[in-house]
Write a protein that holds these residues in place. Structure first.
Motif, PDB file in Angstrom:
ATOM      1  N   ASP B 339       0.800  -1.130  -0.051  1.00  0.00           N
ATOM      2  CA  ASP B 339      -0.174   0.204   0.002  1.00  0.00           C
ATOM      3  C   ASP B 339       0.822   1.059  -0.140  1.00  0.00           C
ATOM      4  OD1 ASP B 339      -2.176  -1.584  -0.056  1.00  0.00           O
ATOM      5  OD2 ASP B 339      -2.557  -1.343   2.145  1.00  0.00           O
ATOM      6  N   LEU B 340       1.935   1.271   0.881  1.00  0.00           N
ATOM      7  CA  LEU B 340       2.760   2.335   0.804  1.00  0.00           C
ATOM      8  C   LEU B 340       3.415   2.511  -0.362  1.00  0.00           C
ATOM      9  CD1 LEU B 340       4.237   4.751   2.378  1.00  0.00           C
ATOM     10  CD2 LEU B 340       5.838   3.141   3.371  1.00  0.00           C
ATOM     11  N   GLY B 341       4.129   1.494  -0.954  1.00  0.00           N
ATOM     12  CA  GLY B 341       4.705   1.414  -2.180  1.00  0.00           C
ATOM     13  C   GLY B 341       3.718   2.253  -3.471  1.00  0.00           C
ATOM     14  N   GLN B 342       2.651   1.597  -3.560  1.00  0.00           N
ATOM     15  CA  GLN B 342       1.676   2.079  -4.317  1.00  0.00           C
ATOM     16  C   GLN B 342       1.214   3.589  -4.273  1.00  0.00           C
ATOM     17  OE1 GLN B 342      -2.174   0.249  -4.072  1.00  0.00           O
ATOM     18  NE2 GLN B 342      -2.901   0.905  -6.464  1.00  0.00           N
ATOM     19  N   ALA B 343       1.102   3.928  -3.116  1.00  0.00           N
ATOM     20  CA  ALA B 343       0.723   5.401  -2.667  1.00  0.00           C
ATOM     21  C   ALA B 343       1.728   6.344  -2.972  1.00  0.00           C
ATOM     22  CB  ALA B 343       0.663   5.379  -1.032  1.00  0.00           C
ATOM     23  N   VAL B 344       3.186   5.973  -3.008  1.00  0.00           N
ATOM     24  CA  VAL B 344       4.236   6.780  -3.470  1.00  0.00           C
ATOM     25  C   VAL B 344       4.343   6.855  -4.708  1.00  0.00           C
ATOM     26  CG1 VAL B 344       6.922   6.765  -3.364  1.00  0.00           C
ATOM     27  CG2 VAL B 344       5.628   6.382  -1.289  1.00  0.00           C
ATOM     28  N   ARG B 345       4.103   5.961  -5.337  1.00  0.00           N
ATOM     29  CA  ARG B 345       4.210   5.859  -6.793  1.00  0.00           C
ATOM     30  C   ARG B 345       3.037   6.659  -7.421  1.00  0.00           C
ATOM     31  NH1 ARG B 345       5.622   0.567  -5.816  1.00  0.00           N
ATOM     32  NH2 ARG B 345       3.486  -0.451  -6.195  1.00  0.00           N
ATOM     33  N   ARG B 346       1.588   6.634  -6.875  1.00  0.00           N
ATOM     34  CA  ARG B 346       0.582   7.496  -7.274  1.00  0.00           C
ATOM     35  C   ARG B 346       1.078   8.915  -7.172  1.00  0.00           C
ATOM     36  NH1 ARG B 346      -4.014   7.994  -4.232  1.00  0.00           N
ATOM     37  NH2 ARG B 346      -5.689   8.736  -5.385  1.00  0.00           N
ATOM     38  N   GLY B 347       1.682   9.232  -5.762  1.00  0.00           N
ATOM     39  CA  GLY B 347       1.949  10.500  -5.722  1.00  0.00           C
ATOM     40  C   GLY B 347       2.802  10.979  -6.491  1.00  0.00           C
ATOM     41  N   GLU B 348       4.126  10.205  -6.834  1.00  0.00           N
ATOM     42  CA  GLU B 348       5.041  10.927  -7.573  1.00  0.00           C
ATOM     43  C   GLU B 348       4.446  11.230  -9.002  1.00  0.00           C
ATOM     44  OE1 GLU B 348       9.171   8.727  -6.412  1.00  0.00           O
ATOM     45  OE2 GLU B 348       7.572   7.507  -7.572  1.00  0.00           O
ATOM     46  N   ALA B 371       7.980  10.992   2.006  1.00  0.00           N
ATOM     47  CA  ALA B 371       7.110   9.683   1.948  1.00  0.00           C
ATOM     48  C   ALA B 371       8.049   8.406   1.204  1.00  0.00           C
ATOM     49  CB  ALA B 371       6.074  10.131   0.765  1.00  0.00           C
ATOM     50  N   ARG B 372       9.119   9.297   0.271  1.00  0.00           N
ATOM     51  CA  ARG B 372       9.901   8.132  -0.030  1.00  0.00           C
ATOM     52  C   ARG B 372      10.667   7.420   1.085  1.00  0.00           C
ATOM     53  NH1 ARG B 372      11.183  11.901  -3.974  1.00  0.00           N
ATOM     54  NH2 ARG B 372       9.920  11.746  -5.600  1.00  0.00           N
ATOM     55  N   THR B 373      11.204   8.490   2.050  1.00  0.00           N
ATOM     56  CA  THR B 373      12.129   7.893   3.241  1.00  0.00           C
ATOM     57  C   THR B 373      11.164   7.038   4.029  1.00  0.00           C
ATOM     58  OG1 THR B 373      13.041  10.031   2.897  1.00  0.00           O
ATOM     59  CG2 THR B 373      13.344   8.883   4.900  1.00  0.00           C
ATOM     60  N   SER B 374       9.976   7.194   4.129  1.00  0.00           N
ATOM     61  CA  SER B 374       9.304   6.243   4.807  1.00  0.00           C
ATOM     62  C   SER B 374       9.309   4.833   4.112  1.00  0.00           C
ATOM     63  CB  SER B 374       7.798   6.790   4.995  1.00  0.00           C
ATOM     64  OG  SER B 374       7.699   7.949   5.365  1.00  0.00           O
ATOM     65  N   LEU B 375       9.091   4.920   3.042  1.00  0.00           N
ATOM     66  CA  LEU B 375       9.150   3.586   2.268  1.00  0.00           C
ATOM     67  C   LEU B 375      10.221   2.925   2.347  1.00  0.00           C
ATOM     68  CD1 LEU B 375       7.648   1.700   0.354  1.00  0.00           C
ATOM     69  CD2 LEU B 375       8.510   2.938  -1.658  1.00  0.00           C
ATOM     70  N   GLY B 397       3.712   7.062   6.386  1.00  0.00           N
ATOM     71  CA  GLY B 397       4.140   7.053   5.271  1.00  0.00           C
ATOM     72  C   GLY B 397       3.089   7.417   4.023  1.00  0.00           C
ATOM     73  N   ILE B 398       2.058   6.688   4.232  1.00  0.00           N
ATOM     74  CA  ILE B 398       1.046   6.636   3.237  1.00  0.00           C
ATOM     75  C   ILE B 398       0.354   8.106   3.489  1.00  0.00           C
ATOM     76  CG2 ILE B 398      -1.425   5.670   3.004  1.00  0.00           C
ATOM     77  CD1 ILE B 398      -0.239   2.979   3.473  1.00  0.00           C
ATOM     78  N   LEU B 400       1.542  10.744   4.262  1.00  0.00           N
ATOM     79  CA  LEU B 400       2.643  11.673   3.590  1.00  0.00           C
ATOM     80  C   LEU B 400       2.620  11.747   1.992  1.00  0.00           C
ATOM     81  CD1 LEU B 400       5.663  11.379   5.676  1.00  0.00           C
ATOM     82  CD2 LEU B 400       4.775  13.569   5.303  1.00  0.00           C
ATOM     83  N   ALA B 401       2.443  10.498   1.580  1.00  0.00           N
ATOM     84  CA  ALA B 401       2.329  10.156   0.162  1.00  0.00           C
ATOM     85  C   ALA B 401       1.069  10.892  -0.647  1.00  0.00           C
ATOM     86  CB  ALA B 401       2.242   8.508  -0.333  1.00  0.00           C
ATOM     87  N   GLU B 402      -0.177  10.624   0.339  1.00  0.00           N
ATOM     88  CA  GLU B 402      -1.355  11.007  -0.297  1.00  0.00           C
ATOM     89  C   GLU B 402      -1.314  12.611  -0.101  1.00  0.00           C
ATOM     90  OE1 GLU B 402      -3.991   9.200   2.191  1.00  0.00           O
ATOM     91  OE2 GLU B 402      -4.300   7.329   0.753  1.00  0.00           O
ATOM     92  N   LYS B 403      -0.594  13.149   0.816  1.00  0.00           N
ATOM     93  CA  LYS B 403      -0.512  14.538   0.807  1.00  0.00           C
ATOM     94  C   LYS B 403       0.139  15.150  -0.577  1.00  0.00           C
ATOM     95  CE  LYS B 403       1.185  18.123   3.592  1.00  0.00           C
ATOM     96  NZ  LYS B 403       2.452  18.765   4.770  1.00  0.00           N
ATOM     97  N   GLY B 404       1.099  14.294  -0.791  1.00  0.00           N
ATOM     98  CA  GLY B 404       1.980  14.790  -2.096  1.00  0.00           C
ATOM     99  C   GLY B 404       1.034  14.583  -3.327  1.00  0.00           C
ATOM    100  N   TYR B 405       0.161  13.471  -3.186  1.00  0.00           N
ATOM    101  CA  TYR B 405      -0.792  13.429  -4.618  1.00  0.00           C
ATOM    102  C   TYR B 405      -1.737  14.623  -4.371  1.00  0.00           C
ATOM    103  CZ  TYR B 405      -4.487  11.179  -6.978  1.00  0.00           C
ATOM    104  OH  TYR B 405      -5.381  11.145  -8.036  1.00  0.00           O
ATOM    105  N   ARG B 406      -2.149  15.050  -3.313  1.00  0.00           N
ATOM    106  CA  ARG B 406      -3.397  15.979  -3.103  1.00  0.00           C
ATOM    107  C   ARG B 406      -2.588  17.732  -3.696  1.00  0.00           C
ATOM    108  NH1 ARG B 406      -4.628  13.841   1.798  1.00  0.00           N
ATOM    109  NH2 ARG B 406      -3.440  14.908   3.100  1.00  0.00           N
TER     110      ARG B 406
END
Lengths: 360, 448
Positions: B339-348, B371-375, B397-398, B400-406
């Protein structure tokens, strides 16, 4: 009524009536090349846009190596409509150079530089050089990677100028290399030196245009001149037409700024290797690209120096063209000058295209 | 005047017995007399100058003179010595081989413990005469280690040699003979980028290794491994080669229960977490090779998020049977990290999309690094093999990744608004244009 009283009050002190009378009688010739007259006006309008957006950017821009990039970043992300102002400033700068070139070539081919308008042409050429100086100094101000390295290349080219090159480069950069000192220096040139010089020269250019009136193109060989010559009042007829184009230009600018926002790029890292795709602004690429094709040594002379001398000679030739073309004042069109103009345009277009599609 | 290394060590050769076989063969070489005579004559003539004021570099060396004069295979060591680190520091032939290079006759090779070719079993001690002498080595390099012989004696190579097996590696097998280069020289056989190849010369030779009952595919496996790729292809000297895990002079296969210590030299956090985990005790009890149980050894591949869990590529199910607590924990952890990996890729992807559209999102991108550091932290934390512990990393981490996505989405929305709202000024401009055109027509009405 109040309006008339105000005018009378001002007129008593400033003799505005003379100007009104001048405008009332000013006429613009109408002919099939009439539309080229608008280009100078559009360039002028874009200059006004530059002044207005430039002043707005000045409210937030910080000209130091530490803060320049961040301040532009702040402008485009946090300042209300900062993105629009910055993008418009960048787009208008490029459009202004573009319309200035079009204006130059229209005047060139219509031979409007012929006597008595030699000085108008010379001042126009100098204005174009200053506009390019605006472009060169402004390009560095966001302190991003591409501009940083392009400025290095530009300064190196300036450094290769015979005799004064070394001094010129050090004077431009404020040292041996592009540093924070260069940024401060370019900022000063961009917001003080150039605007002052440009405005003074522009006023002279406009004054000459008003004093001399619009140049008439050559009448086709053998055709009798129109009698009476076709013309329209400058005010309001020509003025309103120009206004339509100014407003239209504003629409184009808005569209470009919103749909193609000008990128900010990556902040300068002076220790990083030069990234791929370093390129100056498009209006310098015809020079930078052609320097790449000149061999290292030509007849024992450094190729780069030879290229710079050639461009210097070409610029001098263009500035002096009213004095070199002795046929134009007599109403004759010498093919040499026509072909030189076509050659310059073909050369510039080819080099600019190569710079973008086949730089190496 | 400082005594030369040879002068200092001259009498130490006595404890190295000569290799009789090789000495005989040297003695049996049919040496043409003329070149030797010429060489000795040359030395004698020039000797007057040396006698006046000899320096270390100018002292007569009949080894060099004769071997040079004879040429052919006899001169080969001289050619090799041109690149030799010892020769560069003034170590002469006699410093290792003994004999008296000042004597101008064949008897120079009969005195002072001359050894034509030292026996393999004696080589470690021969080299150690200098290399284990701290006082002697210090002038050359104050930081150099001098425990090579002691280490070697604890190694599997050293033990087998002591037991009489001369096939095992001795100093010269890895370092070379007459053209030894410093280990940090890129051309050295023991430079990190060449160690695997050097070890592989023996360990990759199935015929040579016959009888030792160990695999011979380590080199091939290593070359395909993530470590091999980093070191051999990308020249990343931080990546390990054979000696980093096995030791060099004290080379030994790591104990099953000390693998984490070996890998933990670099993967410190993973090691610490593993040692705290339940797996540590269980693996040791079951004699499973700790890290290598999941990651393998020489052929170790780049770890992937899919390895965690019970999915198709999940390795936890190799031991944990469905329904067991371990299986459930593995399933949970696999999902968390996926889930974290997917959230990071989605945000990126969203931030990249906004950037491509010309929006300025560098602040959001900078923040997204967390977010990447969290992964990365989650990939470490998984080594504690505890879902609750992992969740403490993947959960934030998720977010943070979602914050980046937003942030990316907001930038794109903003661009959308700008485009929509731009219609208003554009319409206003159009109205002005129409008004101006109408005004022109009104003024010029009827006149065309």
């Amino acid at each position: 009524m109040a309006w008339r009283r105000l005018f009378a009050w001002l007129d008593a002190r400033l003799q505005l009536g003379d100007i009104v009378e001048f405008l009332r009688h000013k006429r613009v010739p109408v002919h099939r090349h009439f539309y080229w007259y608008y280009l100078g006006g559009i360039t002028l309008f874009l200059f006004f846009i530059q002044v207005a957006t430039g002043i707005l950017l000045l409210l937030y821009y910080k000209p130091t190596a530490e803060a320049a990039f961040e301040s532009v970043q702040f402008i485009v992300t946090k300042v209300p409509f900062g993105w629009l102002v910055r993008s418009t400033h960048s787009w208008a700068a490029n459009l202004m150079i573009f319309t200035a070139f079009l204006h130059l070539f229209s005047v060139f081919f219509l031979k409007a530089y012929r006597a008595p308008r030699e000085l108008t042409w010379v001042s126009g050429m100098l204005l174009l050089f200053l506009a390019m100086g605006f472009g060169f100094s402004g390009y560095l101000l966001p302190w991003n990677e591409l501009a940083f390295f392009a400025t290095k290349v530009g300064a190196d080219i300036a450094g290769a100028v015979p005799l004064v090159g070394g001094f010129l480069k050090t004077f431009l950069l404020g040292g041996e290399d592009v540093t924070g000192s260069t940024l401060t220096r370019f900022f000063g040139i961009h917001v003080a030196v150039l605007p002052m010089t440009f405005t003074a020269l522009l006023l002279g250019h406009l004054l000459m245009v008003q004093r001399q009136g619009m140049s008439q193109p050559f009448t086709p060989a053998g055709a009798p001149p129109a009698n009476p010559p076709r013309e329209m009042p400058f005010f309001p007829n020509f003025f309103l037409r120009e206004a339509v184009l100014w407003v239209g230009t504003l629409a184009v600018l808005l569209y470009l700024s919103i749909f193609l926002p000008w990128e900010l790029g990556v902040k300068v890292d002076p220790f990083a290797p030069a990234p791929a795709g370093i390129r100056p602004e498009w209006y310098f690429t015809f020079m930078s690209q052609s320097l790449k094709y000149i061999p290292g040594k030509v007849l024992g002379i450094d190729g780069e120096v030879l290229g710079i001398l050639a461009f210097g000679a070409a610029a001098a030739f263009l500035v002096l063209i009213p004095f070199l073309d002795r046929w134009a004042p007599g109403g004759r069109r010498h093919p040499f000058f026509t072909w030189v103009g076509i050659g310059i345009i073909a050369f510039m277009l080819t080099m600019i295209t190569l710079a973008y599609f086949k730089p190496y | 005047m400082t005594p030369s290394p040879r002068e200092q060590r001259q009498d130490a050769l006595g404890d190295i017995p000569p290799d009789g076989r090789k000495a005989r063969s040297y003695a049996g070489v049919s040496v043409p007399g003329a070149p030797i005579l010429a060489a000795l004559l040359g030395l004698a003539l020039g000797g007057t100058a040396w006698a006046a004021e000899p320096t270390a570099a100018e002292k007569p060396d009949t080894c060099v003179a004769c071997h040079q004069a004879v040429g052919g295979p006899m001169a080969k060591p001289l050619e090799e010595r041109k690149a030799d680190a010892h020769a560069a520091k003034g170590i002469s032939c006699a410093d290792c081989h003994g004999g008296d290079p000042a004597r101008m006759d064949m008897d120079s090779m009969k005195v002072k413990g001359f050894v034509g070719r030292p026996a393999r079993r004696d080589l470690p001690r021969l080299c150690a005469r200098c290399h284990s002498d701290g006082a002697f080595m210090r002038p050359f390099n104050p930081a150099i280690r001098t425990d090579q012989l002691a280490q070697y004696r604890t190694s599997i190579h050293g033990k087998l040699l002591a037991a009489g097996d001369t096939k095992v590696a001795v100093c010269t097998d890895c370092h070379g003979v007459h053209s030894i280069l410093p280990a940090n020289h890129a051309q050295s056989s023991v430079h990190p980028t060449r160690v695997a190849e050097t070890c592989g010369r023996c360990h990759g030779d199935a015929q040579y290794m016959q009888g030792y009952k160990i695999p011979t595919d380590q080199l091939a496996q290593y070359q395909e491994s993530v470590h091999g790729e980093l070191l051999l292809k990308r020249k990343d000297l931080a990546a390990p080669t054979c000696n980093k895990c096995h030791g060099n002079h004290g080379a030994f296969p790591p104990e099953v229960t000390s693998i984490a210590g070996v890998c933990g030299q670099c993967h410190v956090i993973n090691k610490d977490l593993f040692l705290q985990s339940k797996h540590h005790a269980a693996f040791d009890r079951m004699k499973l090779p700790e890290c290598a149980t999941c990651h393998s050894n020489h052929g170790i591949k780049r770890a992937s998020d899919e390895m965690v869990g019970v999915g198709e590529k999940g390795i936890c199910k190799n031991c944990h049977v469905p329904g067991s607590r371990g299986y459930q924990a593995a399933e949970q952890m696999g999902k968390m990290i996926a889930d974290l990996g997917q959230a990071v890729r989605r945000g990126e992807a969203k931030l990249a999309e906004a950037e491509r559209a010309g929006m300025e999102v560098s602040d959001a991108k900078y923040e997204f690094q967390n977010a990447r550091t969290s992964l990365i932290k989650a990939r470490n934390e998984v080594h504690i093999f505890h879902p609750d512990r992992l969740n403490k990393v993947t959960g934030p981490g998720i977010e943070l990744a979602e914050k980046g996505y937003r942030a990316g989405q907001e930038a794109l929305d903003e661009l959308g608004y700008r485009k929509q709202w731009s219609l208003i000024p554009l319409a206003a401009i159009l109205a002005v244009v129409v008004g101006l055109v109408l005004q022109i027509r009104r003024i010029e009405g009827g006149r065309g």
